[in-house]
Design a protein around this motif. Structure first.
Motif, PDB file in Angstrom:
ATOM      1  N   GLY A 298       0.178  -8.069   2.417  1.00  0.00           N
ATOM      2  CA  GLY A 298      -1.103  -8.207   1.717  1.00  0.00           C
ATOM      3  C   GLY A 298      -1.373  -7.060   0.761  1.00  0.00           C
ATOM      4  N   VAL A 299      -1.020  -5.840   1.176  1.00  0.00           N
ATOM      5  CA  VAL A 299      -1.232  -4.669   0.317  1.00  0.00           C
ATOM      6  C   VAL A 299      -0.403  -4.799  -0.953  1.00  0.00           C
ATOM      7  CG1 VAL A 299      -0.791  -2.193   0.138  1.00  0.00           C
ATOM      8  CG2 VAL A 299      -1.880  -3.101   2.178  1.00  0.00           C
ATOM      9  N   TRP A 300       0.852  -5.205  -0.835  1.00  0.00           N
ATOM     10  CA  TRP A 300       1.730  -5.264  -1.995  1.00  0.00           C
ATOM     11  C   TRP A 300       1.508  -6.507  -2.842  1.00  0.00           C
ATOM     12  CZ3 TRP A 300       2.976  -0.762  -3.213  1.00  0.00           C
ATOM     13  CH2 TRP A 300       3.249   0.194  -2.249  1.00  0.00           C
ATOM     14  N   LEU A 301       0.821  -7.506  -2.329  1.00  0.00           N
ATOM     15  CA  LEU A 301       0.503  -8.688  -3.132  1.00  0.00           C
ATOM     16  C   LEU A 301      -0.748  -8.495  -3.991  1.00  0.00           C
ATOM     17  CD1 LEU A 301       1.230 -11.698  -0.751  1.00  0.00           C
ATOM     18  CD2 LEU A 301       2.506 -10.987  -2.769  1.00  0.00           C
ATOM     19  N   CYS A 302      -1.512  -7.454  -3.728  1.00  0.00           N
ATOM     20  CA  CYS A 302      -2.751  -7.230  -4.485  1.00  0.00           C
ATOM     21  C   CYS A 302      -2.492  -7.075  -5.977  1.00  0.00           C
ATOM     22  CB  CYS A 302      -3.480  -6.007  -3.946  1.00  0.00           C
ATOM     23  SG  CYS A 302      -4.241  -6.263  -2.344  1.00  0.00           S
ATOM     24  N   GLY A 303      -1.461  -6.332  -6.370  1.00  0.00           N
ATOM     25  CA  GLY A 303      -1.163  -6.112  -7.788  1.00  0.00           C
ATOM     26  C   GLY A 303      -0.857  -7.393  -8.541  1.00  0.00           C
ATOM     27  N   PRO A 304       0.091  -8.194  -8.077  1.00  0.00           N
ATOM     28  CA  PRO A 304       0.367  -9.456  -8.774  1.00  0.00           C
ATOM     29  C   PRO A 304      -0.828 -10.412  -8.793  1.00  0.00           C
ATOM     30  CG  PRO A 304       2.191  -8.908  -7.342  1.00  0.00           C
ATOM     31  CD  PRO A 304       1.105  -7.917  -7.062  1.00  0.00           C
ATOM     32  N   ILE A 305      -1.607 -10.422  -7.729  1.00  0.00           N
ATOM     33  CA  ILE A 305      -2.791 -11.295  -7.705  1.00  0.00           C
ATOM     34  C   ILE A 305      -3.794 -10.846  -8.763  1.00  0.00           C
ATOM     35  CG2 ILE A 305      -4.798 -11.950  -6.321  1.00  0.00           C
ATOM     36  CD1 ILE A 305      -2.893 -12.036  -3.897  1.00  0.00           C
ATOM     37  N   LEU A 306      -3.967  -9.528  -8.909  1.00  0.00           N
ATOM     38  CA  LEU A 306      -4.878  -9.027  -9.940  1.00  0.00           C
ATOM     39  C   LEU A 306      -4.381  -9.375 -11.338  1.00  0.00           C
ATOM     40  CD1 LEU A 306      -5.960  -5.584  -8.461  1.00  0.00           C
ATOM     41  CD2 LEU A 306      -7.323  -7.657  -8.691  1.00  0.00           C
TER      42      LEU A 306
ATOM     43  N   LEU B 127       0.569   3.857   4.583  1.00  0.00           N
ATOM     44  CA  LEU B 127       1.722   3.204   5.185  1.00  0.00           C
ATOM     45  C   LEU B 127       2.595   4.212   5.926  1.00  0.00           C
ATOM     46  CD1 LEU B 127       2.844   0.683   2.421  1.00  0.00           C
ATOM     47  CD2 LEU B 127       1.798   0.154   4.616  1.00  0.00           C
ATOM     48  N   GLY B 128       2.763   5.403   5.354  1.00  0.00           N
ATOM     49  CA  GLY B 128       3.553   6.442   6.000  1.00  0.00           C
ATOM     50  C   GLY B 128       2.946   6.899   7.310  1.00  0.00           C
ATOM     51  N   MET B 129       1.614   6.828   7.411  1.00  0.00           N
ATOM     52  CA  MET B 129       0.929   7.203   8.651  1.00  0.00           C
ATOM     53  C   MET B 129       0.729   5.999   9.574  1.00  0.00           C
ATOM     54  SD  MET B 129      -1.814  10.065   7.455  1.00  0.00           S
ATOM     55  CE  MET B 129      -2.437   9.278   5.993  1.00  0.00           C
ATOM     56  N   LYS B 130       1.350   4.879   9.219  1.00  0.00           N
ATOM     57  CA  LYS B 130       1.264   3.625   9.977  1.00  0.00           C
ATOM     58  C   LYS B 130      -0.169   3.103  10.078  1.00  0.00           C
ATOM     59  CE  LYS B 130       5.410   4.617  12.529  1.00  0.00           C
ATOM     60  NZ  LYS B 130       5.985   5.008  13.785  1.00  0.00           N
ATOM     61  N   ASP B 131      -0.964   3.424   9.065  1.00  0.00           N
ATOM     62  CA  ASP B 131      -2.326   2.896   8.969  1.00  0.00           C
ATOM     63  C   ASP B 131      -2.310   1.780   7.929  1.00  0.00           C
ATOM     64  OD1 ASP B 131      -5.008   2.347   8.714  1.00  0.00           O
ATOM     65  OD2 ASP B 131      -5.511   4.248   7.756  1.00  0.00           O
ATOM     66  N   ILE B 132      -2.155   0.580   8.379  1.00  0.00           N
ATOM     67  CA  ILE B 132      -1.977  -0.531   7.456  1.00  0.00           C
ATOM     68  C   ILE B 132      -3.294  -1.202   7.109  1.00  0.00           C
ATOM     69  CG2 ILE B 132      -1.534  -2.339   9.156  1.00  0.00           C
ATOM     70  CD1 ILE B 132       0.337  -1.721   5.908  1.00  0.00           C
ATOM     71  N   ARG B 133      -4.334  -0.976   7.863  1.00  0.00           N
ATOM     72  CA  ARG B 133      -5.613  -1.658   7.657  1.00  0.00           C
ATOM     73  C   ARG B 133      -6.447  -1.018   6.540  1.00  0.00           C
ATOM     74  NH1 ARG B 133      -4.703  -5.984  10.407  1.00  0.00           N
ATOM     75  NH2 ARG B 133      -4.157  -5.740  12.572  1.00  0.00           N
ATOM     76  N   THR B 134      -6.438   0.292   6.419  1.00  0.00           N
ATOM     77  CA  THR B 134      -7.277   0.973   5.430  1.00  0.00           C
ATOM     78  C   THR B 134      -7.017   0.499   3.999  1.00  0.00           C
ATOM     79  OG1 THR B 134      -7.450   2.887   6.874  1.00  0.00           O
ATOM     80  CG2 THR B 134      -7.981   3.238   4.553  1.00  0.00           C
ATOM     81  N   PRO B 135      -5.755   0.358   3.540  1.00  0.00           N
ATOM     82  CA  PRO B 135      -5.559  -0.115   2.162  1.00  0.00           C
ATOM     83  C   PRO B 135      -6.108  -1.506   1.911  1.00  0.00           C
ATOM     84  CG  PRO B 135      -3.543   0.846   3.001  1.00  0.00           C
ATOM     85  CD  PRO B 135      -4.488   0.764   4.147  1.00  0.00           C
ATOM     86  N   LEU B 136      -6.194  -2.321   2.937  1.00  0.00           N
ATOM     87  CA  LEU B 136      -6.753  -3.667   2.746  1.00  0.00           C
ATOM     88  C   LEU B 136      -8.268  -3.626   2.540  1.00  0.00           C
ATOM     89  CD1 LEU B 136      -4.699  -5.698   5.359  1.00  0.00           C
ATOM     90  CD2 LEU B 136      -4.463  -5.726   2.882  1.00  0.00           C
ATOM     91  N   TYR B 137      -8.925  -2.630   3.112  1.00  0.00           N
ATOM     92  CA  TYR B 137     -10.379  -2.509   2.946  1.00  0.00           C
ATOM     93  C   TYR B 137     -10.734  -1.951   1.579  1.00  0.00           C
ATOM     94  CZ  TYR B 137     -10.426  -3.214   7.983  1.00  0.00           C
ATOM     95  OH  TYR B 137     -10.247  -3.721   9.235  1.00  0.00           O
ATOM     96  N   VAL B 138      -9.852  -1.140   1.011  1.00  0.00           N
ATOM     97  CA  VAL B 138     -10.108  -0.529  -0.289  1.00  0.00           C
ATOM     98  C   VAL B 138      -9.728  -1.511  -1.321  1.00  0.00           C
ATOM     99  CG1 VAL B 138      -9.525   1.352  -1.838  1.00  0.00           C
ATOM    100  CG2 VAL B 138      -9.623   1.745   0.599  1.00  0.00           C
TER     101      VAL B 138
END
Length: 194
Positions: free
Chosen positions: A47-55, A183-194
């Motif tokens: 989901g994080v990496w699909l944001c750019g193409p969707i935009l 992603l490096g800190m294994k926090d995958i949820r925060t980028p989805l909220y931003v």
């Protein structure tokens, strides 16, 4: 009387005490990841990496609805130049993920936190430099990409689009680096909220 002193240096092989000290250090391996833990990490990461193409698709559809034919025609070369410019900056998020993932992440003053702050600061500088270069070289890059065959209204719209997108390049670089740090800190949820 003269005295002569000779010094000889000998290298001794490691002794049993030094090798036993090394052997006494134990490293507990982490358990292998389970399928469910991989899926819990991978699905939000997609989901994080699909944001750019969707935009980019939203951008294209907005131009198609609200602008004319020339602006729609200008998007193809302009998006190619801006997307390639963004790809040239992919070293920032990639290196940030690698550096942070290899460090302990607990605590506010952890090595990972320090690396993240340095990476975010560097991403602003790199993004600003890339934005200035893209703004200055947008005309020659468009001519190079299209062979100079664009009609003047399309060329003008493409040039305007590239320069506007160049203004957002520092922010895009910063955001990509911040996502990579998460992603490096294994926090995958925060980028989805931003």
């Amino acid at each position: 009387t003269t005295t002569t002193t000779t010094t000889t240096t000998t290298t001794t092989p490691p002794t049993e005490t030094s090798s036993s000290a090394i052997a006494s250090i134990s490293v507990t391996p982490s358990p292998p990841p389970t399928t469910s833990s991989i899926i819990k990490f991978a699905l939000p990461a997609i989901g994080v990496w699909l944001c750019g193409p969707i935009l980019s698709l939203i951008d294209t559809s907005a131009v198609g609805v609200f602008c004319g034919t020339y602006q729609q025609a200008a998007l193809s070369p302009a998006v190619a130049i801006t997307d390639y410019s963004s790809l040239l900056l992919a070293f920032m998020p990639t290196s940030t993920t690698n550096l942070i993932a290899s460090q302990p992440t607990s605590g506010r003053n952890s090595p990972a936190s320090k690396i993240m702050l340095k990476a975010l600061s560097a991403s602003i500088g790199v993004g600003l430099a890339a934005a200035v270069l893209l703004s200055l070289l947008s005309g020659p890059l468009l001519r190079l990409l299209t062979g100079g065959t664009l009609p003047p209204p399309v060329s003008s719209a493409a040039l305007q689009y590239v320069r506007i997108r160049a203004l957002g390049l520092p922010f895009a670089t910063f955001l990509a680096t911040a996502q990579a740090a998460c992603l490096g800190m294994k926090d995958i949820r925060t980028p989805l909220y931003v």
